[in-house]
Design a protein around this motif. Structure first.
Motif, PDB file in Angstrom:
ATOM      1  N   ALA A 169      49.519  26.193  60.770  1.00 34.34           N
ATOM      2  CA  ALA A 169      48.778  25.938  62.020  1.00 34.34           C
ATOM      3  C   ALA A 169      47.341  26.445  61.915  1.00 34.34           C
ATOM      4  CB  ALA A 169      49.486  26.613  63.189  1.00 34.34           C
ATOM      5  N   GLU A 170      47.130  27.510  61.123  1.00 33.80           N
ATOM      6  CA  GLU A 170      45.794  28.086  60.972  1.00 33.80           C
ATOM      7  C   GLU A 170      45.347  27.956  59.515  1.00 33.80           C
ATOM      8  OE1 GLU A 170      45.372  31.465  64.345  1.00 33.80           O
ATOM      9  OE2 GLU A 170      46.658  32.058  62.683  1.00 33.80           O
ATOM     10  N   GLN A 171      44.072  27.594  59.318  1.00 34.81           N
ATOM     11  CA  GLN A 171      43.513  27.561  57.965  1.00 34.81           C
ATOM     12  C   GLN A 171      43.136  28.983  57.579  1.00 34.81           C
ATOM     13  OE1 GLN A 171      40.461  24.068  57.733  1.00 34.81           O
ATOM     14  NE2 GLN A 171      40.440  24.857  59.817  1.00 34.81           N
ATOM     15  N   LEU A 172      43.471  29.358  56.366  1.00 33.43           N
ATOM     16  CA  LEU A 172      43.131  30.691  55.885  1.00 33.43           C
ATOM     17  C   LEU A 172      41.972  30.558  54.903  1.00 33.43           C
ATOM     18  CD1 LEU A 172      44.210  33.526  56.324  1.00 33.43           C
ATOM     19  CD2 LEU A 172      45.541  33.257  54.246  1.00 33.43           C
ATOM     20  N   VAL A 173      40.884  31.288  55.144  1.00 28.74           N
ATOM     21  CA  VAL A 173      39.714  31.204  54.267  1.00 28.74           C
ATOM     22  C   VAL A 173      39.433  32.578  53.677  1.00 28.74           C
ATOM     23  CG1 VAL A 173      37.376  30.305  54.033  1.00 28.74           C
ATOM     24  CG2 VAL A 173      38.817  29.478  55.889  1.00 28.74           C
ATOM     25  N   ASP A 174      39.444  32.648  52.342  1.00 29.64           N
ATOM     26  CA  ASP A 174      39.323  33.900  51.598  1.00 29.64           C
ATOM     27  C   ASP A 174      37.876  34.092  51.144  1.00 29.64           C
ATOM     28  OD1 ASP A 174      39.509  35.915  49.535  1.00 29.64           O
ATOM     29  OD2 ASP A 174      41.629  35.415  49.258  1.00 29.64           O
ATOM     30  N   ALA A 175      37.312  35.269  51.430  1.00 30.10           N
ATOM     31  CA  ALA A 175      35.890  35.542  51.153  1.00 30.10           C
ATOM     32  C   ALA A 175      35.644  36.128  49.766  1.00 30.10           C
ATOM     33  CB  ALA A 175      35.350  36.518  52.210  1.00 30.10           C
ATOM     34  N   ARG A 176      36.709  36.406  49.007  1.00 33.36           N
ATOM     35  CA  ARG A 176      36.502  37.075  47.720  1.00 33.36           C
ATOM     36  C   ARG A 176      35.838  36.149  46.692  1.00 33.36           C
ATOM     37  NH1 ARG A 176      42.134  38.713  45.839  1.00 33.36           N
ATOM     38  NH2 ARG A 176      42.580  36.714  46.864  1.00 33.36           N
ATOM     39  N   PRO A 177      35.212  36.738  45.663  1.00 33.44           N
ATOM     40  CA  PRO A 177      34.634  35.910  44.593  1.00 33.44           C
ATOM     41  C   PRO A 177      35.710  35.044  43.941  1.00 33.44           C
ATOM     42  CG  PRO A 177      33.970  38.228  44.350  1.00 33.44           C
ATOM     43  CD  PRO A 177      35.006  38.185  45.425  1.00 33.44           C
ATOM     44  N   ARG A 178      35.305  33.885  43.413  1.00 33.16           N
ATOM     45  CA  ARG A 178      36.276  32.942  42.845  1.00 33.16           C
ATOM     46  C   ARG A 178      37.228  33.534  41.815  1.00 33.16           C
ATOM     47  NH1 ARG A 178      32.276  29.516  44.063  1.00 33.16           N
ATOM     48  NH2 ARG A 178      32.929  28.092  45.712  1.00 33.16           N
ATOM     49  N   PRO A 179      36.751  34.334  40.829  1.00 31.63           N
ATOM     50  CA  PRO A 179      37.683  34.855  39.825  1.00 31.63           C
ATOM     51  C   PRO A 179      38.810  35.705  40.436  1.00 31.63           C
ATOM     52  CG  PRO A 179      35.410  35.140  39.091  1.00 31.63           C
ATOM     53  CD  PRO A 179      35.351  34.711  40.522  1.00 31.63           C
ATOM     54  N   ARG A 180      38.493  36.436  41.481  1.00 32.18           N
ATOM     55  CA  ARG A 180      39.541  37.229  42.152  1.00 32.18           C
ATOM     56  C   ARG A 180      40.496  36.304  42.896  1.00 32.18           C
ATOM     57  NH1 ARG A 180      36.734  41.886  45.585  1.00 32.18           N
ATOM     58  NH2 ARG A 180      38.901  42.259  46.224  1.00 32.18           N
ATOM     59  N   PHE A 181      39.932  35.317  43.602  1.00 26.77           N
ATOM     60  CA  PHE A 181      40.757  34.360  44.341  1.00 26.77           C
ATOM     61  C   PHE A 181      41.698  33.619  43.383  1.00 26.77           C
ATOM     62  CE2 PHE A 181      41.535  30.054  45.932  1.00 26.77           C
ATOM     63  CZ  PHE A 181      41.979  30.304  47.231  1.00 26.77           C
ATOM     64  N   GLU A 182      41.163  33.184  42.252  1.00 29.78           N
ATOM     65  CA  GLU A 182      41.950  32.383  41.312  1.00 29.78           C
ATOM     66  C   GLU A 182      42.904  33.226  40.472  1.00 29.78           C
ATOM     67  OE1 GLU A 182      39.042  30.016  39.225  1.00 29.78           O
ATOM     68  OE2 GLU A 182      38.636  28.781  41.008  1.00 29.78           O
ATOM     69  N   GLY A 183      42.711  34.562  40.520  1.00 28.62           N
ATOM     70  CA  GLY A 183      43.610  35.443  39.786  1.00 28.62           C
ATOM     71  C   GLY A 183      43.305  35.545  38.309  1.00 28.62           C
ATOM     72  N   THR A 184      42.048  35.245  37.931  1.00 26.96           N
ATOM     73  CA  THR A 184      41.683  35.306  36.512  1.00 26.96           C
ATOM     74  C   THR A 184      41.141  36.676  36.108  1.00 26.96           C
ATOM     75  OG1 THR A 184      39.493  34.419  37.001  1.00 26.96           O
ATOM     76  CG2 THR A 184      41.191  32.826  36.381  1.00 26.96           C
ATOM     77  N   VAL A 185      40.913  37.553  37.091  1.00 27.97           N
ATOM     78  CA  VAL A 185      40.476  38.931  36.792  1.00 27.97           C
ATOM     79  C   VAL A 185      41.395  39.905  37.516  1.00 27.97           C
ATOM     80  CG1 VAL A 185      38.036  38.320  36.466  1.00 27.97           C
ATOM     81  CG2 VAL A 185      38.848  38.969  38.745  1.00 27.97           C
ATOM     82  N   ALA A 186      41.405  41.145  37.034  1.00 31.58           N
ATOM     83  CA  ALA A 186      42.205  42.184  37.698  1.00 31.58           C
ATOM     84  C   ALA A 186      41.590  42.480  39.059  1.00 31.58           C
ATOM     85  CB  ALA A 186      42.233  43.443  36.849  1.00 31.58           C
ATOM     86  N   GLU A 187      42.435  42.745  40.013  1.00 29.31           N
ATOM     87  CA  GLU A 187      41.989  43.045  41.378  1.00 29.31           C
ATOM     88  C   GLU A 187      41.408  44.467  41.401  1.00 29.31           C
ATOM     89  OE1 GLU A 187      41.250  42.416  45.322  1.00 29.31           O
ATOM     90  OE2 GLU A 187      41.674  40.951  43.765  1.00 29.31           O
ATOM     91  N   PRO A 188      40.183  44.667  41.974  1.00 25.46           N
ATOM     92  CA  PRO A 188      39.604  46.022  42.003  1.00 25.46           C
ATOM     93  C   PRO A 188      40.387  47.011  42.873  1.00 25.46           C
ATOM     94  CG  PRO A 188      38.175  44.459  43.143  1.00 25.46           C
ATOM     95  CD  PRO A 188      39.253  43.656  42.505  1.00 25.46           C
ATOM     96  N   TRP A 189      41.173  46.511  43.836  1.00 23.05           N
ATOM     97  CA  TRP A 189      42.017  47.436  44.598  1.00 23.05           C
ATOM     98  C   TRP A 189      43.187  47.844  43.699  1.00 23.05           C
ATOM     99  CZ3 TRP A 189      40.803  49.930  48.874  1.00 23.05           C
ATOM    100  CH2 TRP A 189      39.729  49.441  49.613  1.00 23.05           C
ATOM    101  N   PRO A 190      43.303  49.143  43.386  1.00 25.30           N
ATOM    102  CA  PRO A 190      44.307  49.587  42.417  1.00 25.30           C
ATOM    103  C   PRO A 190      45.728  49.194  42.822  1.00 25.30           C
ATOM    104  CG  PRO A 190      42.989  51.451  43.237  1.00 25.30           C
ATOM    105  CD  PRO A 190      42.527  50.237  43.954  1.00 25.30           C
ATOM    106  N   GLY A 191      46.515  48.791  41.835  1.00 21.58           N
ATOM    107  CA  GLY A 191      47.925  48.495  42.076  1.00 21.58           C
ATOM    108  C   GLY A 191      48.183  47.185  42.793  1.00 21.58           C
ATOM    109  N   ARG A 192      47.165  46.335  42.910  1.00 19.17           N
ATOM    110  CA  ARG A 192      47.373  45.049  43.586  1.00 19.17           C
ATOM    111  C   ARG A 192      47.531  43.933  42.552  1.00 19.17           C
ATOM    112  NH1 ARG A 192      46.488  49.151  46.675  1.00 19.17           N
ATOM    113  NH2 ARG A 192      46.418  48.816  48.925  1.00 19.17           N
TER     114      ARG A 192
END
Length: 285
Positions: A169-192
């Motif tokens: 019902a709601e569109q979700l829009v993510d503000a993170r840089p593309r590599p983080r969104f796409e999962g190609t880099v490690a997330e800077p928040w530890p343990g995520r």
């Protein structure tokens, strides 16, 4: 004077009113954990005259292990009053000019029923580049009288987003840089984990302002950025990011484009990305 509905004010506008006792300026600069110097130390070194420091990490629920989650209305009123702000004041939020937490402060004030709040376009970066004065040291204001009442429609919980996976019902829009969104880099928040919430779109917040001047891009450019991300401005929108801060840059841009009724997923990836968290997706949107 900007239209009363535009949440942005210019450095010229603020410079002309910096001595107005009804205008309360807050420095809401923020950095990722571990990045030094601390924003509070930057504030002590140089801030716009009269500004007080709005600490995103402490104007938050102290009993929640997730980073800087919304406080309750009583705490928000107490913390904001301690900054010398009263309900009749105009609040102007700024940050270092890299567009991180001034929009978060703006959205918190709106959420707690205070409509008279603005964001300084370009922040401290633009203010300094124009050779405007700054002060150093701590400002100790006379306490204000601020009343707060949370409108829950401004914020979404993990459960609401889990329900939305099915309904869309709601569109979700993510503000993170593309590599983080796409999962190609490690997330800077530890343990995520790395990736994004299934079905979400990606509109990196850094693409909405001019890095050289710190000013937000023109409305046509903002409109284009959301269109390119596949976002329909006429349908309900929830913004998300790493921990509920940079998402509000998107919310601010949407607000400038006339979108009302959008919401923030406060837990954002810091919550969804936990090892035992809900399903995620990787790759492009």
């Amino acid at each position: 004077m900007p239209s009363t509905d535009d949440p942005l004010v210019s450095t010229d506008w603020l410079a002309a009113r910096v001595d107005d006792s009804k205008i309360k300026i807050i420095d809401a600069s923020y950095k990722m954990p571990g990045v030094l110097p601390l924003p509070s130390d930057d504030y002590l070194a140089a801030h716009i005259p009269g500004a007080v420091f709005f600490n995103v990490n402490t104007i938050a629920d102290p009993n929640d292990p997730r980073p800087h989650m919304y406080p309750d209305a009583e705490q928000f009123a107490r913390d904001v009053s301690a900054l010398g702000i009263s309900s009749g004041d105009t609040v102007v939020a700024y940050d270092s000019g890299t567009w991180v937490a001034a929009p978060r402060a703006w959205w918190m004030f709106l959420s707690f029923g205070h409509r008279d709040v603005k964001v300084l376009n370009g922040g401290l970066q633009k203010w300094l580049s124009e050779g405007r004065p700054t002060h150093s040291g701590k400002v100790t204001p006379k306490p204000g009288k601020f009343q707060a009442k949370l409108d829950p429609s401004f914020v979404r919980s993990k459960q609401q987003l889990l329900d939305n996976l099915a309904t869309r019902a709601e569109q979700l829009v993510d503000a993170r840089p593309r590599p983080r969104f796409e999962g190609t880099v490690a997330e800077p928040w530890p343990g995520r984990r790395s990736g994004h919430i299934p079905g979400s779109r990606n509109a990196p917040y850094a693409e909405l302002f001019d890095a050289k001047t710190g000013a937000m891009k023109p409305l046509d450019d903002l409109r284009k950025a959301f269109a390119n991300a596949g976002v329909d401005l006429t349908k309900p929108i929830v913004t998300t990011c790493g921990s509920g801060v940079s998402a509000l840059v998107l919310t601010l841009a949407l607000y400038r484009l006339g979108v009302r009724g959008s919401a923030l997923y406060d837990g954002s990836w810091a919550e969804w990305g936990l090892p035992d968290g809900p399903p995620l997706a990787t790759g492009s949107a």
